[in-house]
Design a protein around this motif. Structure first.
Motif, PDB file in Angstrom:
ATOM      1  N   HIS A   1      -5.596 -74.874  67.936  1.00 30.06           N
ATOM      2  CA  HIS A   1      -4.719 -75.808  67.222  1.00 30.06           C
ATOM      3  C   HIS A   1      -5.322 -76.210  65.875  1.00 30.06           C
ATOM      4  CE1 HIS A   1      -2.289 -76.137  70.838  1.00 30.06           C
ATOM      5  NE2 HIS A   1      -3.392 -76.369  71.525  1.00 30.06           N
ATOM      6  N   SER A   2      -6.024 -75.268  65.269  1.00 30.35           N
ATOM      7  CA  SER A   2      -6.613 -75.488  63.950  1.00 30.35           C
ATOM      8  C   SER A   2      -6.191 -74.355  63.029  1.00 30.35           C
ATOM      9  CB  SER A   2      -8.144 -75.540  64.056  1.00 30.35           C
ATOM     10  OG  SER A   2      -8.727 -75.512  62.770  1.00 30.35           O
ATOM     11  N   ARG A   3      -5.752 -74.695  61.836  1.00 31.92           N
ATOM     12  CA  ARG A   3      -5.291 -73.685  60.895  1.00 31.92           C
ATOM     13  C   ARG A   3      -6.171 -73.651  59.648  1.00 31.92           C
ATOM     14  NH1 ARG A   3       0.914 -75.220  60.277  1.00 31.92           N
ATOM     15  NH2 ARG A   3      -0.013 -77.297  60.226  1.00 31.92           N
ATOM     16  N   VAL A   4      -7.457 -73.872  59.849  1.00 30.53           N
ATOM     17  CA  VAL A   4      -8.396 -73.950  58.734  1.00 30.53           C
ATOM     18  C   VAL A   4      -9.058 -72.594  58.502  1.00 30.53           C
ATOM     19  CG1 VAL A   4     -10.524 -75.039  57.885  1.00 30.53           C
ATOM     20  CG2 VAL A   4      -8.845 -76.386  59.169  1.00 30.53           C
ATOM     21  N   ILE A   5      -9.185 -72.220  57.223  1.00 35.29           N
ATOM     22  CA  ILE A   5      -9.940 -71.025  56.844  1.00 35.29           C
ATOM     23  C   ILE A   5     -10.729 -71.369  55.588  1.00 35.29           C
ATOM     24  CG2 ILE A   5      -8.047 -70.057  55.462  1.00 35.29           C
ATOM     25  CD1 ILE A   5      -9.017 -67.270  56.368  1.00 35.29           C
ATOM     26  N   SER A   6     -11.962 -70.904  55.511  1.00 34.48           N
ATOM     27  CA  SER A   6     -12.789 -71.204  54.347  1.00 34.48           C
ATOM     28  C   SER A   6     -12.296 -70.414  53.136  1.00 34.48           C
ATOM     29  CB  SER A   6     -14.253 -70.860  54.630  1.00 34.48           C
ATOM     30  OG  SER A   6     -14.404 -69.452  54.785  1.00 34.48           O
ATOM     31  N   TYR A   7     -12.710 -70.846  51.950  1.00 35.86           N
ATOM     32  CA  TYR A   7     -12.330 -70.146  50.717  1.00 35.86           C
ATOM     33  C   TYR A   7     -12.868 -68.722  50.727  1.00 35.86           C
ATOM     34  CZ  TYR A   7     -12.158 -69.033  45.715  1.00 35.86           C
ATOM     35  OH  TYR A   7     -11.925 -68.429  44.501  1.00 35.86           O
ATOM     36  N   GLU A   8     -14.142 -68.570  51.132  1.00 35.01           N
ATOM     37  CA  GLU A   8     -14.742 -67.231  51.199  1.00 35.01           C
ATOM     38  C   GLU A   8     -14.036 -66.369  52.246  1.00 35.01           C
ATOM     39  OE1 GLU A   8     -16.400 -70.062  51.458  1.00 35.01           O
ATOM     40  OE2 GLU A   8     -17.607 -70.150  49.620  1.00 35.01           O
ATOM     41  N   GLY A   9     -13.705 -67.010  53.385  1.00 34.83           N
ATOM     42  CA  GLY A   9     -12.998 -66.272  54.435  1.00 34.83           C
ATOM     43  C   GLY A   9     -11.613 -65.845  53.990  1.00 34.83           C
ATOM     44  N   CYS A  10     -10.959 -66.696  53.204  1.00 33.01           N
ATOM     45  CA  CYS A  10      -9.628 -66.376  52.700  1.00 33.01           C
ATOM     46  C   CYS A  10      -9.677 -65.171  51.769  1.00 33.01           C
ATOM     47  CB  CYS A  10      -9.052 -67.589  51.973  1.00 33.01           C
ATOM     48  SG  CYS A  10      -7.331 -67.411  51.458  1.00 33.01           S
ATOM     49  N   LEU A  11     -10.641 -65.163  50.842  1.00 28.96           N
ATOM     50  CA  LEU A  11     -10.774 -64.042  49.908  1.00 28.96           C
ATOM     51  C   LEU A  11     -11.153 -62.756  50.638  1.00 28.96           C
ATOM     52  CD1 LEU A  11     -12.604 -65.630  46.823  1.00 28.96           C
ATOM     53  CD2 LEU A  11     -10.176 -65.097  47.084  1.00 28.96           C
ATOM     54  N   THR A  12     -12.033 -62.873  51.631  1.00 25.86           N
ATOM     55  CA  THR A  12     -12.441 -61.692  52.411  1.00 25.86           C
ATOM     56  C   THR A  12     -11.259 -61.125  53.180  1.00 25.86           C
ATOM     57  OG1 THR A  12     -14.667 -62.606  52.655  1.00 25.86           O
ATOM     58  CG2 THR A  12     -14.029 -60.847  54.168  1.00 25.86           C
ATOM     59  N   GLN A  13     -10.490 -62.011  53.828  1.00 26.57           N
ATOM     60  CA  GLN A  13      -9.310 -61.562  54.572  1.00 26.57           C
ATOM     61  C   GLN A  13      -8.309 -60.885  53.653  1.00 26.57           C
ATOM     62  OE1 GLN A  13      -6.175 -64.333  55.954  1.00 26.57           O
ATOM     63  NE2 GLN A  13      -6.722 -63.695  58.034  1.00 26.57           N
ATOM     64  N   MET A  14      -8.060 -61.475  52.489  1.00 26.71           N
ATOM     65  CA  MET A  14      -7.112 -60.905  51.539  1.00 26.71           C
ATOM     66  C   MET A  14      -7.566 -59.528  51.056  1.00 26.71           C
ATOM     67  SD  MET A  14      -5.919 -62.409  47.838  1.00 26.71           S
ATOM     68  CE  MET A  14      -7.460 -61.896  47.060  1.00 26.71           C
ATOM     69  N   SER A  15      -8.849 -59.397  50.761  1.00 22.85           N
ATOM     70  CA  SER A  15      -9.388 -58.142  50.252  1.00 22.85           C
ATOM     71  C   SER A  15      -9.276 -57.019  51.285  1.00 22.85           C
ATOM     72  CB  SER A  15     -10.850 -58.341  49.840  1.00 22.85           C
ATOM     73  OG  SER A  15     -11.395 -57.153  49.337  1.00 22.85           O
ATOM     74  N   ILE A  16      -9.678 -57.315  52.529  1.00 27.17           N
ATOM     75  CA  ILE A  16      -9.624 -56.295  53.582  1.00 27.17           C
ATOM     76  C   ILE A  16      -8.181 -55.962  53.937  1.00 27.17           C
ATOM     77  CG2 ILE A  16     -10.307 -55.747  55.952  1.00 27.17           C
ATOM     78  CD1 ILE A  16     -12.708 -57.588  55.573  1.00 27.17           C
ATOM     79  N   PHE A  17      -7.326 -56.982  53.960  1.00 24.52           N
ATOM     80  CA  PHE A  17      -5.916 -56.760  54.249  1.00 24.52           C
ATOM     81  C   PHE A  17      -5.284 -55.820  53.220  1.00 24.52           C
ATOM     82  CE2 PHE A  17      -1.588 -57.993  53.069  1.00 24.52           C
ATOM     83  CZ  PHE A  17      -0.908 -57.693  54.238  1.00 24.52           C
ATOM     84  N   LEU A  18      -5.557 -56.060  51.936  1.00 21.89           N
ATOM     85  CA  LEU A  18      -4.998 -55.202  50.880  1.00 21.89           C
ATOM     86  C   LEU A  18      -5.566 -53.790  50.957  1.00 21.89           C
ATOM     87  CD1 LEU A  18      -5.033 -57.715  47.892  1.00 21.89           C
ATOM     88  CD2 LEU A  18      -3.017 -56.766  49.024  1.00 21.89           C
ATOM     89  N   LEU A  19      -6.839 -53.670  51.333  1.00 20.34           N
ATOM     90  CA  LEU A  19      -7.459 -52.348  51.473  1.00 20.34           C
ATOM     91  C   LEU A  19      -6.716 -51.508  52.499  1.00 20.34           C
ATOM     92  CD1 LEU A  19      -9.769 -50.264  51.117  1.00 20.34           C
ATOM     93  CD2 LEU A  19     -11.060 -51.561  52.823  1.00 20.34           C
ATOM     94  N   PHE A  20      -6.525 -52.053  53.707  1.00 23.30           N
ATOM     95  CA  PHE A  20      -5.872 -51.284  54.763  1.00 23.30           C
ATOM     96  C   PHE A  20      -4.361 -51.165  54.535  1.00 23.30           C
ATOM     97  CE2 PHE A  20      -9.742 -52.583  57.201  1.00 23.30           C
ATOM     98  CZ  PHE A  20     -10.202 -51.302  57.456  1.00 23.30           C
TER      99      PHE A  20
END
Length: 278
Positions: A55-74
């Protein structure tokens, strides 16, 4: 859905690698597409599952950028691999006598490597654009994962130039694969229409049918998300469309290819029998 996606794509990879009859360019690209689908869905869904359970929707700034980068890669790899598969079908149907000479193992590996590095370039370009943002007016991303267009909407500075760069890059990296697929199928269609045999036409269309279904599912939903993010504020429709091409399409790919492909089904049965009877 996540488990079905992972298991389905792993079975595709297992079937292709374990069966010598499937050691062909078409199935080589298919196994790489399955690998990219596993990466794509694993970038977003596990975090979403954790958010639901805690029940937590928190993501760190670094985690957000990492997720975005890997998501765009695949995500980009999915598009470029679908283009390589369209080219493979073009050579198989329009130049069958030279198929093995043209689609050599060296060319197939080169196409996969080009797909990876082009996708890496796109993901790092979007990452660089996001890193230019120094302050944010809001910290709430209106989606279940970090999307580059939404990060720009959260910035408190003027992002007009960043938007132009991001959407130009998205258009280029999206338009080129779509153009390659469209051109390949135009050539295939013109070649098939010259075939007088209905059996030959049916074989050609059955060979391309699965690929066309996957292409339509992936690109229609993906383009809808990008256009929606460009012309309107994030909405529930935006999130639903995101689920379609980030979760549903990777899950459906193994079913589309296996249910319409006798070779894949035969290889899967062999692999499963070896697992359970050895």
């Amino acid at each position: 859905m996540y488990l079905v996606t992972i298991l389905g794509n792993l079975f595709i990879i297992l079937a292709v690698t374990s069966d010598p009859h499937l050691h062909t360019p078409m199935y080589f690209f298919l196994s790489n597409l399955s690998l990219a689908d596993i990466g794509l869905v694993s970038t977003t869904v596990p975090k979403m599952i954790v958010n639901i359970q805690t029940h937590s929707r928190v993501i760190s700034y670094e985690g957000c950028l990492t997720q975005m980068s890997i998501f765009l890669l695949f995500g980009c790899m999915d598009g470029t691999l679908l283009t390589a598969m369209a080219y493979d079908r073009f050579v198989a149907i329009c130049h069958p006598l030279h198929y093995m000479a043209i689609m050599s193992p060296r060319l197939c590996c080169l196409l996969v490597l080009v797909s990876f590095f082009v996708s890496l370039l796109e993901s790092q370009l979007h990452n660089w654009i996001a890193l230019q943002l120094t302050c944010f007016k809001d910290v709430e991303v209106s989606n279940f994962f970090c999307h580059p267009s939404q990060l720009l909407k959260l910035a408190c500075c003027d992002t007009f130039t960043n938007n132009i760069i991001m959407y130009t890059a998205g258009a280029v990296f999206g338009f080129l694969p779509i153009s390659g697929i469209f051109l390949s199928y135009c050539k295939i269609l013109s070649s098939v229409l010259r075939v007088l045999s209905s059996g030959g036409m049916n074989k050609a269309f059955s060979t391309c049918g699965s690929h066309l279904v996957v292409v339509c599912l992936f690109y229609i939903t993906g383009i809808d998300v990008y256009l929606s993010s460009a012309i309107s504020q994030p909405s529930r429709k935006f999130a639903v469309a995101s689920v379609m091409y980030t979760v549903l399409t990777p899950m459906l790919n193994p079913f589309i290819y296996s249910l319409r492909n006798k070779d894949i089904k035969r290889a899967m049965r062999r692999s499963l029998s070896k697992m359970f009877y050895t």
